[in-house]
Scaffold this motif. Structure first.
Motif, PDB file in Angstrom:
ATOM      1  N   HIS A  20       0.830  -1.204   0.000  1.00 24.80           N
ATOM      2  CA  HIS A  20       0.000   0.000   0.000  1.00 24.80           C
ATOM      3  C   HIS A  20       0.871   1.263   0.000  1.00 24.80           C
ATOM      4  O   HIS A  20       1.848   1.348   0.731  1.00 24.80           O
ATOM      5  N   PRO A  21       0.534   2.280  -0.821  1.00 27.46           N
ATOM      6  CA  PRO A  21       1.348   3.494  -0.906  1.00 27.46           C
ATOM      7  C   PRO A  21       1.409   4.285   0.407  1.00 27.46           C
ATOM      8  O   PRO A  21       2.329   5.070   0.614  1.00 27.46           O
ATOM      9  N   LEU A  60       1.364   1.657  11.665  1.00 27.42           N
ATOM     10  CA  LEU A  60       2.588   1.796  12.451  1.00 27.42           C
ATOM     11  C   LEU A  60       2.904   0.500  13.196  1.00 27.42           C
ATOM     12  O   LEU A  60       4.065   0.073  13.245  1.00 27.42           O
ATOM     13  N   LYS A  61       1.877  -0.114  13.777  1.00 23.88           N
ATOM     14  CA  LYS A  61       2.069  -1.386  14.494  1.00 23.88           C
ATOM     15  C   LYS A  61       2.562  -2.468  13.527  1.00 23.88           C
ATOM     16  O   LYS A  61       3.428  -3.274  13.874  1.00 23.88           O
ATOM     17  N   ARG A  62       2.009  -2.497  12.314  1.00 21.35           N
ATOM     18  CA  ARG A  62       2.424  -3.494  11.319  1.00 21.35           C
ATOM     19  C   ARG A  62       3.892  -3.270  10.936  1.00 21.35           C
ATOM     20  O   ARG A  62       4.674  -4.224  10.832  1.00 21.35           O
ATOM     21  N   LEU A  63       4.288  -2.003  10.740  1.00 19.39           N
ATOM     22  CA  LEU A  63       5.683  -1.706  10.408  1.00 19.39           C
ATOM     23  C   LEU A  63       6.618  -2.068  11.572  1.00 19.39           C
ATOM     24  O   LEU A  63       7.726  -2.557  11.359  1.00 19.39           O
ATOM     25  N   GLN A  99       4.748   3.757   2.235  1.00 27.28           N
ATOM     26  CA  GLN A  99       5.856   4.551   1.697  1.00 27.28           C
ATOM     27  C   GLN A  99       5.744   5.992   2.172  1.00 27.28           C
ATOM     28  O   GLN A  99       6.747   6.621   2.533  1.00 27.28           O
ATOM     29  N   GLN A 100       4.526   6.504   2.205  1.00 31.04           N
ATOM     30  CA  GLN A 100       4.295   7.869   2.679  1.00 31.04           C
ATOM     31  C   GLN A 100       4.687   7.987   4.173  1.00 31.04           C
ATOM     32  O   GLN A 100       5.311   8.965   4.577  1.00 31.04           O
ATOM     33  N   ILE A 101       4.372   6.971   4.966  1.00 36.62           N
ATOM     34  CA  ILE A 101       4.731   6.964   6.385  1.00 36.62           C
ATOM     35  C   ILE A 101       6.251   6.999   6.545  1.00 36.62           C
ATOM     36  O   ILE A 101       6.794   7.774   7.330  1.00 36.62           O
ATOM     37  N   LEU A 102       6.949   6.175   5.771  1.00 34.22           N
ATOM     38  CA  LEU A 102       8.414   6.137   5.879  1.00 34.22           C
ATOM     39  C   LEU A 102       9.050   7.446   5.406  1.00 34.22           C
ATOM     40  O   LEU A 102      10.073   7.872   5.942  1.00 34.22           O
ATOM     41  N   THR A 103       8.426   8.078   4.424  1.00 33.15           N
ATOM     42  CA  THR A 103       8.928   9.379   3.968  1.00 33.15           C
ATOM     43  C   THR A 103       8.813  10.410   5.091  1.00 33.15           C
ATOM     44  O   THR A 103       9.748  11.181   5.340  1.00 33.15           O
ATOM     45  N   VAL A 104       7.687  10.396   5.792  1.00 37.71           N
ATOM     46  CA  VAL A 104       7.499  11.320   6.911  1.00 37.71           C
ATOM     47  C   VAL A 104       8.527  11.029   8.001  1.00 37.71           C
ATOM     48  O   VAL A 104       9.131  11.949   8.569  1.00 37.71           O
ATOM     49  N   PHE A 105       8.774   9.764   8.296  1.00 36.59           N
ATOM     50  CA  PHE A 105       9.770   9.414   9.317  1.00 36.59           C
ATOM     51  C   PHE A 105      11.172   9.832   8.878  1.00 36.59           C
ATOM     52  O   PHE A 105      12.005  10.205   9.702  1.00 36.59           O
ATOM     53  N   GLY A 106      11.455   9.737   7.585  1.00 35.44           N
ATOM     54  CA  GLY A 106      12.760  10.158   7.084  1.00 35.44           C
ATOM     55  C   GLY A 106      12.993  11.643   7.267  1.00 35.44           C
ATOM     56  O   GLY A 106      14.120  12.090   7.449  1.00 35.44           O
TER      57      GLY A 106
END
Length: 148
Positions: free
Chosen positions: A84-85, A126-129, A88-95
């Motif tokens: 699911h996109p 977040l829990k899944r990641l 990727q958006q979540i990881l971009t925010v964390f970066g």
């Protein structure tokens, strides 16, 4: 009385003085030679140690060459990111973030309306990641990227 007269008056003391002078000269030469020997002995010890280190290095290198290459430890593949996109958006925010984030903060950063349903969906992602090792939950509800 000068030169020959002194020799004729007391030839024994003249000979003893000459022997003393010669003995003193030889003693000085012995001391100088011993100092040179000590210096050369120290240098010989340094050279012997250096050559011994080279011999040991040669033995180790030959031994390692005979063993062949060491098999590489298997590297674990990086955790798979869900398709699911939004992930990727979540990881971009964390970066781009400087530290840990909560689901509500992440929903704001992702421009989602702050509704309970949206925050719960972000929390579930977040829990899944975190379960896959992509993120770390440092305390309940607070997530961050793991440090290498």
């Amino acid at each position: 009385m000068t030169g020959p007269d002194v020799c004729q008056s007391d030839p024994g003391s003249w000979l003893l003085d000459r022997i003393d002078a010669r003995e003193h000269s030889l003693t000085c030469q012995i001391e100088q030679t011993q100092a040179e020997i000590d210096t050369l002995t120290a240098r010989l010890g340094e050279l012997s140690e250096a050559i011994e280190h080279l011999r040991i290095s040669r033995k180790i290198l030959i031994s390692l060459a005979e063993e062949g290459p060491v098999p590489a430890e298997p590297v674990a593949p990086p955790p798979a990111l869900p398709d699911h996109p939004a992930y990727q958006q979540i990881l971009t925010v964390f970066g781009e973030a400087d530290g840990s984030l909560r689901a509500r903060d992440l929903a704001l950063a992702m421009d989602l309306p702050l509704m309970q349903n949206n925050i719960q969906n972000v929390r579930a992602k977040l829990k899944r990641l975190a379960s896959r090792g992509i993120l770390v939950e440092t305390e309940p509800g607070l997530f961050t990227q793991p440090r290498p």
